[in-house]
Scaffold this active site. Structure first.
Site, short mmCIF file in Angstrom:
data_model
loop_
_atom_site.label_atom_id
_atom_site.label_comp_id
_atom_site.label_asym_id
_atom_site.label_seq_id
_atom_site.Cartn_x
_atom_site.Cartn_y
_atom_site.Cartn_z
N ALA A 65 -7.54 7.92 -1.14
CA ALA A 65 -8.01 7.33 -2.32
C ALA A 65 -7.12 7.35 -3.22
CB ALA A 65 -9.08 8.51 -2.97
N GLY A 109 -8.33 9.73 2.28
CA GLY A 109 -9.38 8.88 2.39
C GLY A 109 -9.20 7.92 3.47
N GLU A 112 -9.93 9.39 6.62
CA GLU A 112 -11.51 9.57 6.69
C GLU A 112 -12.10 8.14 6.91
OE1 GLU A 112 -11.05 11.67 2.91
OE2 GLU A 112 -12.65 12.76 3.61
N GLU A 132 -4.99 16.17 0.85
CA GLU A 132 -5.67 16.60 -0.45
C GLU A 132 -5.55 17.90 -0.98
OE1 GLU A 132 -7.24 15.23 2.28
OE2 GLU A 132 -8.77 13.63 1.72
#
Ligand code: CO8
Length: 258
Positions: A65, A109, A112, A132
């Protein structure tokens, strides 16, 4: 279709989406995720498209992200805007197969997003990880749920709690990716799989995706009933008649998606 953060093209029945924010290693900002949602909607609505490839650059599939965008978000912005009102998990709900073709970094992300796809083909330079924890965060695109389902609790916890990156080979060994290929042939391999899938009966493809993804969330008995219902439905299609007839007539079936 005009996009700022992704490149979109079609090759016959295959839609190809390339994440394209090279200045930030394809970090997933809101604008990119909105565009990705829109293009999946478009491909899903187009009967001529039967399979989608999602890829990035040689250096990064996606490095997570967008940390710049994330750093000052409030609880309300993250929870309501990002998770409740946005379609951040749109790729995982695609009713056509999506292949992640991953080179370089697939972190946070990015990892993911790859796991939301139905297949992951990894270049030999790919690196996977859930860093993260190093930012004082936890995964937010369902990494803490998909990773243990794919690789088991212990291996998932090792990646989630250490934040360490693993190589493509290791990702293949633990079952995170389907296949590792030389970086130079990544898209060739992804295209070959995509065109194979695009030649299959579209309704049966969709129901297999639904039976597997939906069934994994149910008890075995419920999932078995669900499969039986989908089997009944697929048995009513023209493609089922065509497929069985073509077999008996010793010819290749021509599936129409009906
Ligand atoms: N976000 C924003 N910018 C990034 C990101 C990112 N995730 N990753 C890299 N960049 C930027 C860098 O800041 C740098 O920009 P600049 O040139 O302006 O300084 C540029 O991309 C190139 O990066 P590096 O210079 O760092 O390149 P290196 O080759 O030295 O390192 C790495 C590559 C190892 C990938 C390194 O960039 C890195 O560690 N990136 C961050 C990885 C990370 O921590 N990802 C997890 C983010 S959190 C997350 O994904 C949560 C998911 C759920 C979100 C739910 C939202 C609601």
């Amino acid at each position: 279709m005009s996009y700022q953060n992704i490149l979109v093209r079609t090759e016959g029945a295959v839609g190809i989406v390339t994440l394209n924010r090279p200045q930030a290693l394809n970090a997933l900002n809101t604008a990119l995720m909105d565009e990705l949602t829109e293009v999946i909607d478009t491909f899903e609505a187009d009967p001529a498209i039967r399979c989608v490839i999602l890829t990035g650059s040689e250096k990064a599939f996606a490095a997570g992200a967008d940390i710049t965008e994330m750093k000052s978000k409030t609880f309300a912005e993250v929870y309501k805007e990002d998770f409740i009102t946005k379609n951040w998990e749109r790729v995982s709900r695609a009713r056509k197969p999506v292949i992640a073709a991953v080179a370089g970094f697939a972190l946070g992300g990015g990892c993911e997003l790859a796991m939301m796809c139905d297949f992951i083909i990894a270049a030999d330079n790919a690196k996977f990880g859930q860093p993260e924890i190093n930012l004082g965060l936890i995964p937010g695109y369902a990494g803490s749920q998909r990773l243990p389902r794919l690789v088991g609790r212990g291996r998932a916890l090792e990646m989630l709690l250490t934040g360490a990156q693993i190589t493509a080979e290791e990702a293949h060994r633990i079952g995170l990716v389907n296949k590792v290929v030389p970086a130079a042939s990544l898209l060739t391999e992804a295209r070959a799989l995509a065109h194979t899938l695009a030649g299959k009966a579209p309704v049966a493809v969709r129901y297999i995706l639904e039976a597997v993804s939906g069934g994994l969330e149910m008890s075995f008995a419920d999932a078995q009933d669900y499969e039986a219902t989908l089997f009944g439905l697929v048995s009513t299609t023209d493609d089922m008649r065509e497929g069985t007839r073509a077999f008996l007539e010793k010819r290749k079936a021509a599936f129409q998606g009906r």
